[in-house]
Write an enzyme that holds these catalytic residues in place. Structure first.
Site, PDB file in Angstrom:
ATOM      1  N   GLU A 108     -12.811  11.767   1.493  1.00 48.99           N
ATOM      2  CA  GLU A 108     -13.397  12.960   2.108  1.00 48.99           C
ATOM      3  C   GLU A 108     -12.911  14.219   1.406  1.00 48.99           C
ATOM      4  OE1 GLU A 108     -12.296  11.550   6.105  1.00 48.99           O
ATOM      5  OE2 GLU A 108     -14.360  12.002   6.667  1.00 48.99           O
ATOM      6  N   GLU A 128     -12.566   3.444   7.501  1.00 48.40           N
ATOM      7  CA  GLU A 128     -12.100   3.772   8.848  1.00 48.40           C
ATOM      8  C   GLU A 128     -12.572   2.763   9.894  1.00 48.40           C
ATOM      9  OE1 GLU A 128     -13.278   5.858   6.612  1.00 48.40           O
ATOM     10  OE2 GLU A 128     -12.310   7.814   6.737  1.00 48.40           O
TER      11      GLU A 128
HETATM   12  N1  T1G Z   1      -1.348   6.018   6.601  1.00 48.76           N
HETATM   13  C1  T1G Z   1      -0.044   5.698   6.748  1.00 48.76           C
HETATM   14  N2  T1G Z   1       0.574   4.704   6.070  1.00 48.76           N
HETATM   15  C2  T1G Z   1      -0.182   3.994   5.215  1.00 48.76           C
HETATM   16  C3  T1G Z   1      -1.547   4.263   5.000  1.00 48.76           C
HETATM   17  C4  T1G Z   1      -2.131   5.337   5.745  1.00 48.76           C
HETATM   18  N3  T1G Z   1      -3.397   5.688   5.591  1.00 48.76           N
HETATM   19  N4  T1G Z   1      -2.011   3.378   4.081  1.00 48.76           N
HETATM   20  C5  T1G Z   1      -0.974   2.609   3.731  1.00 48.76           C
HETATM   21  N5  T1G Z   1       0.121   2.962   4.413  1.00 48.76           N
HETATM   22  C6  T1G Z   1       1.454   2.384   4.256  1.00 48.76           C
HETATM   23  C7  T1G Z   1       1.506   0.936   4.670  1.00 48.76           C
HETATM   24  O1  T1G Z   1       1.720   0.838   6.073  1.00 48.76           O
HETATM   25  C8  T1G Z   1       2.694   0.443   3.876  1.00 48.76           C
HETATM   26  O2  T1G Z   1       3.851   0.923   4.538  1.00 48.76           O
HETATM   27  C9  T1G Z   1       2.580   1.213   2.572  1.00 48.76           C
HETATM   28  O3  T1G Z   1       1.777   2.373   2.879  1.00 48.76           O
HETATM   29  C10 T1G Z   1       1.928   0.426   1.476  1.00 48.76           C
HETATM   30  O4  T1G Z   1       0.667  -0.041   2.015  1.00 48.76           O
HETATM   31  C11 T1G Z   1      -9.903  11.396   8.952  1.00 48.76           C
HETATM   32  C12 T1G Z   1      -9.266   9.090  10.127  1.00 48.76           C
HETATM   33  C13 T1G Z   1      -4.046   2.107   0.210  1.00 48.76           C
HETATM   34  C14 T1G Z   1      -5.202  -0.061  -0.357  1.00 48.76           C
HETATM   35  O5  T1G Z   1      -7.659   2.766   6.049  1.00 48.76           O
HETATM   36  O6  T1G Z   1      -5.921   0.073   2.636  1.00 48.76           O
HETATM   37  O7  T1G Z   1      -8.545   8.531   6.756  1.00 48.76           O
HETATM   38  O8  T1G Z   1       4.972  -1.304   4.917  1.00 48.76           O
HETATM   39  O9  T1G Z   1       1.232  -2.487   1.860  1.00 48.76           O
HETATM   40  O10 T1G Z   1      -1.308  -3.375  -0.586  1.00 48.76           O
HETATM   41  O11 T1G Z   1     -11.604  10.082   8.077  1.00 48.76           O
HETATM   42  O12 T1G Z   1      -2.505   0.560   2.137  1.00 48.76           O
HETATM   43  O13 T1G Z   1       5.574   0.114   2.938  1.00 48.76           O
HETATM   44  O14 T1G Z   1       6.226   0.847   5.267  1.00 48.76           O
HETATM   45  O15 T1G Z   1      -1.147  -1.714   2.255  1.00 48.76           O
HETATM   46  O16 T1G Z   1      -0.871  -1.466  -2.256  1.00 48.76           O
HETATM   47  C15 T1G Z   1      -8.264   5.427   6.167  1.00 48.76           C
HETATM   48  C16 T1G Z   1      -5.338   2.067   4.533  1.00 48.76           C
HETATM   49  C17 T1G Z   1      -7.273   5.980   7.163  1.00 48.76           C
HETATM   50  C18 T1G Z   1      -6.518   2.867   3.981  1.00 48.76           C
HETATM   51  C19 T1G Z   1      -2.721   0.176  -0.573  1.00 48.76           C
HETATM   52  N6  T1G Z   1      -7.546   4.784   5.093  1.00 48.76           N
HETATM   53  N7  T1G Z   1      -4.460   1.607   3.492  1.00 48.76           N
HETATM   54  O17 T1G Z   1      -2.540  -1.202  -0.400  1.00 48.76           O
HETATM   55  O18 T1G Z   1      -0.025  -1.304   0.019  1.00 48.76           O
HETATM   56  S1  T1G Z   1      -8.082   6.741   8.539  1.00 48.76           S
HETATM   57  C20 T1G Z   1      -7.287   3.455   5.136  1.00 48.76           C
HETATM   58  C21 T1G Z   1      -4.817   0.583   2.637  1.00 48.76           C
HETATM   59  C22 T1G Z   1      -8.788   8.160   7.870  1.00 48.76           C
HETATM   60  C23 T1G Z   1     -10.206  10.177   8.128  1.00 48.76           C
HETATM   61  C24 T1G Z   1      -9.755   8.883   8.745  1.00 48.76           C
HETATM   62  C25 T1G Z   1      -3.769   0.112   1.673  1.00 48.76           C
HETATM   63  C26 T1G Z   1      -3.960   0.621   0.247  1.00 48.76           C
HETATM   64  P1  T1G Z   1       5.245   0.083   4.411  1.00 48.76           P
HETATM   65  P2  T1G Z   1       0.144  -1.496   1.597  1.00 48.76           P
HETATM   66  P3  T1G Z   1      -1.176  -1.915  -0.873  1.00 48.76           P
END
Ligand code: T1G
Length: 703
Positions: A108, A128
């Site tokens: 975004e 999301e």
């Molecule tokens: N927020 C907080 N922590 C996050 C995070 C996030 N968005 N994404 C990952 N982490 C943490 C995860 O818990 C882990 O923590 C570490 O980062 C490594 O993640 C307004 C409302 C990016 C593909 O859904 O898909 O935006 O265990 O083990 O395998 O519209 O993380 O190390 O303490 O998964 O290399 C939308 C979610 C949010 C993407 C990387 N975004 N993340 O994968 O590492 S909602 C998502 C992923 C939003 C807006 C809306 C994957 C990754 P720890 P990982 P990875």
């Protein structure tokens, strides 16, 4: 608390202000990042020396999205929509250079820039929906303007990540570049745009072509989504937002998106799905990981080429590992090899693999009937017949042949791993790896930790799980470990409900209505009733004679009605149908068993069925945590989410119990205990938490 100066840096390169986000591990858009971005954009506006802005992410991600940990907490300004609108309104050219994941809020932010560049490792998506949400910072309004309404809606509904090239083809990216440095590539692109006098292309001003066609496509998508989303809340809201993008002026569409986003944010489904997201990442944080590193993991062996052995072999091959498969004789190993090849031939038939791809993978596969072939492997997984003596004989061979330090794993689903470990000279190297069939598909891997195992063997097992892209859960040794032990109890509750008045078909319907893809009797027919029958017979000698025992399933198995594989079980499967039909003869068996016990059947509502079903599941889950078989309640949740079809939007049985309220669950158990005090004995941990006014989440901090 990180401050905005540390997570967002602005550095001048000539007349271009490079704004880089440095918020490890994935540059989530927490409040400090939003504040830093806002300030940096404002400063760039005010700085006469700045002609353009380049936004990049440091580390492995561009921006992985909003900070998921902030959901459910009071919102802190500036909001992400505000920051995105500010970027888009910039009077100076803004370019986003994407070198890694640009997901959710990250994409975004990029879509609010005027142009976007992507490097080969870029991943773009709006996932999301996987968290019970929808893009809440303009994504539902900007993506349709860049890629068309239908494609944008499909991207949001699927939660897919697009590659750089696919994103460019879809209209999300303007320029592809090589390399891994977003600053260098981004600056070159910015300067090119400046030289061209490229206009500030604000996404909000882009038109959506052919609105009538777009709306017609959205109508079809809405109908399809209503069918497929099976009770999920946010998917239909996503379609509504995209419809608003087509029908309304931008700002009105943005307002509509905001309203629907807040509805999703407040839904219990968001709470369940966010819990699942983090829980799956917590299960690998086990005590053994604190002081040990994994052993070498370069070559593995699998003993046994049957369904499980072949599935595990494929899982290891797919993880890039060389695998030696051992079987007892030429005929068996030929069968084992055929079982492995069958998986890849299936992928080829579906066009998902080429012959060359299969050959490249099978080049790492070595079938053998000699244990000498595994003398140098780093890890062995035994997957032979579920008999303790057969397994001990295999482990004698492993003890004789394998090099010192080789990890020796058993895939047993219930046998005593401590007994297997104690039968050889190196118990410290023995561990349980409980795969779920089909082992190359099912994500759950229970890593069963015997009493004498070395910590680095446990850590090696978790490393294997990571390589295999499995979801690992640490389990203690008991009959059924975590999943099957709890399954046996809530299956018993279902049997009691059946004998007390509900039909197996009503029970299955109630469980499907709760969100499961199938009910317990359908699962029995799918897996094969003979498996549970063998387990009941195995346990008969030690079963508490005072415990209520329902014989319906035994009557069915005695007739050879084992389920789909025999054309009938609890259901009828005429001409090998995949979906079963109710069987009057099964209902007659149920009635006969009720009469034998003098039970007058009573009606059960779906709600009553699920209260009993879930109370039994949660109560046994509490016992499993209390005994340390599961480290935390979240480990029980992840077991059932990734291995037993528990509806993900409910977060798992223990999360569900927290959301219902533990007092209510305990109250139910105490009510049911009046009918059967032996079966419905409240778990002391549940009583303790209720007495202390706590929930299961309070136990989820890593032990
Ligand atoms: N927020 C907080 N922590 C996050 C995070 C996030 N968005 N994404 C990952 N982490 C943490 C995860 O818990 C882990 O923590 C570490 O980062 C490594 O993640 C307004 C409302 C990016 C593909 O859904 O898909 O935006 O265990 O083990 O395998 O519209 O993380 O190390 O303490 O998964 O290399 C939308 C979610 C949010 C993407 C990387 N975004 N993340 O994968 O590492 S909602 C998502 C992923 C939003 C807006 C809306 C994957 C990754 P720890 P990982 P990875």
């Amino acid at each position: 608390m990180t401050n905005e100066a540390s997570v967002v840096r602005a550095v001048r390169h000539g007349d271009v202000q490079v704004i880089s986000i440095s918020n490890p591990p994935v540059n989530a858009l927490g409040v400090a990042v939003r504040q830093g971005l806002k300030q940096a954009i404002e400063q760039a506006q005010a700085d006469a020396g700045v002609r353009a802005v380049l936004v990049v992410g440091e580390g492995k991600a561009f921006i992985a999205g909003a900070d998921i940990r902030e959901f459910g907490k009071p919102p802190m300004p500036p909001s992400l929509p505000e920051v995105c609108n500010q970027i888009e309104a910039s009077a100076k050219l803004v370019v986003a250079a994407i070198h890694g994941p640009a997901l959710g809020g990250g994409l975004e932010v990029a879509m609010s820039a005027h142009y976007r560049l992507a490097l080969p490792a870029a991943k773009l998506g709006l996932p999301e929906v996987n968290l019970g949400l929808l893009p809440g910072a303009g994504g539902t309004q900007r993506a349709p303007r860049l890629m068309g309404a239908k494609a944008a809606a499909e991207l949001m509904l699927s939660g897919k990540h697009l590659s750089a090239r696919a994103a460019q083809a879809a209209g999300l990216v303007d320029r592809l570049a090589e390399g891994e440095d977003p600053v260098a590539a981004g600056l070159a692109y910015v300067n090119e745009l400046l030289e061209q006098g490229a206009p500030l292309r604000r996404t909000r001003n882009l038109a959506i072509a052919d609105k009538a066609a777009a709306l017609a496509e959205l109508d079809a998508l809405q109908a399809d989504t209503a069918k497929k989303s099976r009770g999920l809340f946010s998917p239909l809201k996503i379609v509504e937002c995209v419809r608003a993008a087509v029908e309304l002026p931008f700002d009105e569409g943005l307002a509509r998106e905001r309203a629907l986003f807040v509805e999703c944010l407040n839904s219990p489904q968001r709470a369940g799905l966010v819990h699942a997201f983090f829980a799956e990442r917590e299960t690998a944080k086990v005590p053994e990981a604190r002081g040990a590193a994994p052993r070498a993991l370069n070559r593995v062996a699998v003993i046994g080429g049957g369904t499980m052995g072949a599935g595990i072999t494929v899982a290891a091959l797919d993880a890039g590992l060389p695998v030696v498969m051992i079987e007892r004789d030429a005929e068996s190993i030929a069968r084992g090899q055929a079982n492995v090849e069958k998986v890849y031939n299936g992928l080829i038939a579906k066009g998902r693999m080429t012959e060359e791809g299969k050959a490249a993978i099978l080049a790492r596969y070595t079938p053998s009937t000699s244990y000498e072939a595994i003398a140098d492997v780093d890890l062995v997984i035994e997957a032979v017949f579920e008999d303790i003596e057969v397994k001990k004989a295999v482990f004698q061979q492993l003890d004789r042949v394998c090099k010192p330090g080789a990890v020796l794993a058993t895939n047993t689903s219930y046998l005593d791993i401590d007994a297997i470990a104690g039968s050889i000279s190196r118990p410290q190297d023995v561990i349980g790896l409980h795969f779920f069939s089909p082992a190359n598909i099912m994500k759950l891997l229970e890593i069963v930790v015997p009493a004498r195992v070395s910590p680095d063997v446990v850590v090696t097992a978790f490393e294997l799980a990571r390589r295999m892209k499995k979801i690992p859960v640490r389990a203690g040794v008991c009959d059924g470990f975590i999943g099957n032990r709890i399954l046996a109890v809530y299956k018993q509750a279902a049997d009691y409900i059946m004998e007390d008045g509900a039909s197996p078909y009503e029970i299955d319907e109630a469980v499907r209505g709760f969100g499961y893809p199938m009910g317990p009797f359908q699962v029995t027919d799918l897996a094969g009733g003979d498996i549970g029958w063998a387990t009941r017979k195995r346990r008969a000698a030690t079963r508490d004679p005072k415990a209520r025992y329902v014989e319906v399933a035994d009557r069915i198995c005695e007739r050879g009605w084992f389920g789909q594989k025999t054309g009938r079980g609890f259901y009828l499967y005429p001409q090998g149908a995949r979906v079963g039909q109710a069987d009057p003869e099964v209902l007659a068996i149920v009635d006969a068993e009720r009469q034998k016990k003098g039970i007058a059947p009573r009606k059960f509502t779906a709600e009553e069925i699920m209260r009993r079903y879930m109370a039994a599941m949660v109560n046994e889950g509490a016992k499993v945590v209390e005994e340390g078989i599961a480290l935390r309640p979240l480990d029980v949740d992840v077991t059932f989410l990734s291995g037993y079809g528990f509806p993900r939007f409910r977060g798992g049985p223990m999360k569900y119990a927290d959301m219902v309220g533990l007092p209510a669950i305990l109250e139910d158990i105490r009510t049911f205990a009046k009918e059967d005090p032996l079966f419905w004995k409240p778990a002391p941990l549940l009583e303790k938490l209720v007495a202390e006014g706590k929930d299961f989440a309070s136990l989820n901090q890593a032990r």
